[in-house]
Scaffold this active site. Structure first.
Site, PDB file in Angstrom:
ATOM      1  N   PRO A  90      -3.300  -0.370 -24.994  1.00 38.30           N
ATOM      2  CA  PRO A  90      -4.506  -0.384 -26.115  1.00 38.30           C
ATOM      3  C   PRO A  90      -4.275  -0.553 -27.447  1.00 38.30           C
ATOM      4  O   PRO A  90      -5.206  -0.811 -28.152  1.00 38.30           O
ATOM      5  CB  PRO A  90      -5.549  -0.105 -25.339  1.00 38.30           C
ATOM      6  CG  PRO A  90      -5.067   0.959 -24.146  1.00 38.30           C
ATOM      7  CD  PRO A  90      -3.615   0.305 -24.048  1.00 38.30           C
ATOM      8  N   GLU A 117      -2.420   8.708 -17.622  1.00 38.03           N
ATOM      9  CA  GLU A 117      -3.012   8.685 -18.809  1.00 38.03           C
ATOM     10  C   GLU A 117      -2.184   8.339 -20.106  1.00 38.03           C
ATOM     11  O   GLU A 117      -2.317   7.786 -21.068  1.00 38.03           O
ATOM     12  CB  GLU A 117      -2.902  10.565 -19.485  1.00 38.03           C
ATOM     13  CG  GLU A 117      -4.340  11.081 -18.894  1.00 38.03           C
ATOM     14  CD  GLU A 117      -5.303  10.507 -18.734  1.00 38.03           C
ATOM     15  OE1 GLU A 117      -5.806  10.133 -19.757  1.00 38.03           O
ATOM     16  OE2 GLU A 117      -6.049   9.802 -17.378  1.00 38.03           O
ATOM     17  N   ARG A 155       4.688 -20.169 -19.945  1.00 36.54           N
ATOM     18  CA  ARG A 155       4.676 -21.746 -19.494  1.00 36.54           C
ATOM     19  C   ARG A 155       4.577 -21.778 -20.942  1.00 36.54           C
ATOM     20  O   ARG A 155       4.363 -23.559 -21.209  1.00 36.54           O
ATOM     21  CB  ARG A 155       2.372 -21.997 -19.313  1.00 36.54           C
ATOM     22  CG  ARG A 155       2.155 -21.411 -20.384  1.00 36.54           C
ATOM     23  CD  ARG A 155       0.883 -21.027 -19.658  1.00 36.54           C
ATOM     24  NE  ARG A 155      -0.404 -22.629 -19.701  1.00 36.54           N
ATOM     25  CZ  ARG A 155       0.231 -22.684 -20.771  1.00 36.54           C
ATOM     26  NH1 ARG A 155       0.197 -22.129 -22.296  1.00 36.54           N
ATOM     27  NH2 ARG A 155      -1.181 -24.389 -21.629  1.00 36.54           N
ATOM     28  N   ASP A 170       1.641 -28.777 -28.256  1.00 34.60           N
ATOM     29  CA  ASP A 170       1.446 -28.704 -29.061  1.00 34.60           C
ATOM     30  C   ASP A 170       0.920 -29.969 -29.975  1.00 34.60           C
ATOM     31  O   ASP A 170       1.396 -29.841 -31.733  1.00 34.60           O
ATOM     32  CB  ASP A 170       3.130 -29.244 -29.803  1.00 34.60           C
ATOM     33  CG  ASP A 170       4.385 -28.208 -29.142  1.00 34.60           C
ATOM     34  OD1 ASP A 170       5.243 -27.804 -28.244  1.00 34.60           O
ATOM     35  OD2 ASP A 170       3.550 -27.292 -28.844  1.00 34.60           O
TER      36      ASP A 170
HETATM   37  N1  4GY Z   1      -5.651  -3.163 -22.680  1.00 34.04           N
HETATM   38  N2  4GY Z   1      -3.423  -3.867 -23.464  1.00 34.04           N
HETATM   39  C1  4GY Z   1      -3.355  -2.265 -21.819  1.00 34.04           C
HETATM   40  C2  4GY Z   1      -4.188  -1.099 -20.598  1.00 34.04           C
HETATM   41  C3  4GY Z   1      -3.600   0.277 -19.673  1.00 34.04           C
HETATM   42  C4  4GY Z   1      -2.583   4.409 -19.786  1.00 34.04           C
HETATM   43  C5  4GY Z   1      -0.609   2.828 -20.610  1.00 34.04           C
HETATM   44  C6  4GY Z   1      -3.856  -2.972 -22.400  1.00 34.04           C
HETATM   45  O1  4GY Z   1      -2.530  -3.567 -22.968  1.00 34.04           O
HETATM   46  N3  4GY Z   1      -2.403  -3.012 -21.881  1.00 34.04           N
HETATM   47  O2  4GY Z   1      -5.026  -1.094 -20.765  1.00 34.04           O
HETATM   48  N4  4GY Z   1      -2.842  -0.453 -20.297  1.00 34.04           N
HETATM   49  C7  4GY Z   1      -2.865   2.233 -20.132  1.00 34.04           C
HETATM   50  C8  4GY Z   1      -2.670   2.690 -19.255  1.00 34.04           C
HETATM   51  C9  4GY Z   1      -1.092   4.237 -19.786  1.00 34.04           C
HETATM   52  C10 4GY Z   1      -1.655   1.514 -20.356  1.00 34.04           C
END
Ligand code: 4GY
Length: 250
Positions: A90, A117, A155, A170
């Site tokens: 995230p 985590e 894609r 495109d």
């Molecule tokens: N949103 N975009 C995402 C995500 C989970 C803990 C690292 C997201 O890309 N990845 O929520 N990933 C986390 C959970 C470890 C990844």
């Protein structure tokens, strides 16, 4: 394109990559997807891959050793060097159509899927080149985001979609939301298809679709209009709409 996916749950990828367009792209050797189980690189006797966080706190953190070992092996497998190494998290760069197009020009991608985590920071600092977020929400792991990235990137690789589909991607529809689509029957349960689409007048149909794209974008995602190159005709459509609204004295 070769895509290596490092994950603790390789089984999650089986069905999504064995259906529809991705399946066909793999059969045609346009993409080669290889999942690698990070657990296979754990050297301790219970094959553990996670441990408690230094400093305390809830949950478990993915240990550096299995990932570093996995990378050593992968590098050997790929002749000494890797392409872009992408972590799904995230905190990453927002994933966009432009990002997907950029990645589609690479010959080799490595996607790293975290779980629990998170991953020990030393992995991010030393092995990762790109961090991607597919949206502002937290998932249980990076596997679903990795599937999203593989799908969107694939894609954009020449030959993966049909000839006609790629041409439209495109085209000038670029950056706007799609216009509405209809197919047969021309009337279903009293619900009619817009007459113009049945008219056979290609120029009018093109104009109607463009107008629908503009209006939808304005209504649903007005911020997208800033990034779009508007033609004279587009500006006329939008100006007429503005005048109409001003006439209503809203
Ligand atoms: N949103 N975009 C995402 C995500 C989970 C803990 C690292 C997201 O890309 N990845 O929520 N990933 C986390 C959970 C470890 C990844």
């Amino acid at each position: 394109m070769k895509i290596d996916i490092l994950t603790l749950f390789p089984e999650m990828f089986v069905s999504p990559f064995n259906a529809s367009i991705i399946k066909r792209a793999r059969e045609r050797n346009l993409i080669e997807i290889n999942t690698i189980n990070i657990r296979d690189y754990s050297r301790n006797k219970h094959h553990t891959v996670d441990d408690t966080p230094f400093g305390g706190g809830a949950g478990m953190v993915m240990m550096p050793e299995p990932l570093f070992e996995c990378f050593d092996h992968l590098k050997e497998m790929r002749g000494g060097q890797l392409g872009r190494v992408i972590m799904m998290c995230p905190q990453g760069q927002p994933f966009t159509q432009e990002y997907a197009k950029e990645l589609a020009r690479e010959e080799h991608l490595v996607l790293v899927c975290g779980h629990y985590e998170g991953i020990d920071e030393r992995v991010r600092e030393n092995l990762i080149t790109d961090e991607i977020s597919i949206g502002d929400y937290v998932l249980t792991g990076g596997e679903l985001p990795a599937m999203v990235v593989v799908d969107a990137v694939s894609r954009m690789i020449p030959g993966v979609l049909g000839e006609a589909a790629s041409a439209e991607e495109d085209s000038f529809y670029h950056g706007l939301l799609e216009y509405p689509h209809y197919t047969k029957p021309r009337e279903y349960r009293g619900l009619a298809v817009p007459d113009i689409l049945l008219s056979g007048h290609h120029e009018n149909i093109r104009r109607w679709r463009r107008r629908q794209s503009l209006l939808r974008t304005l209504e649903r995602r007005p911020e997208l209009l800033k990034g779009v190159e508007l033609s004279k005709e587009d500006k006329k459509v939008l100006r007429e709409l503005l005048e109409l609204l001003q006439g209503l004295e809203l």
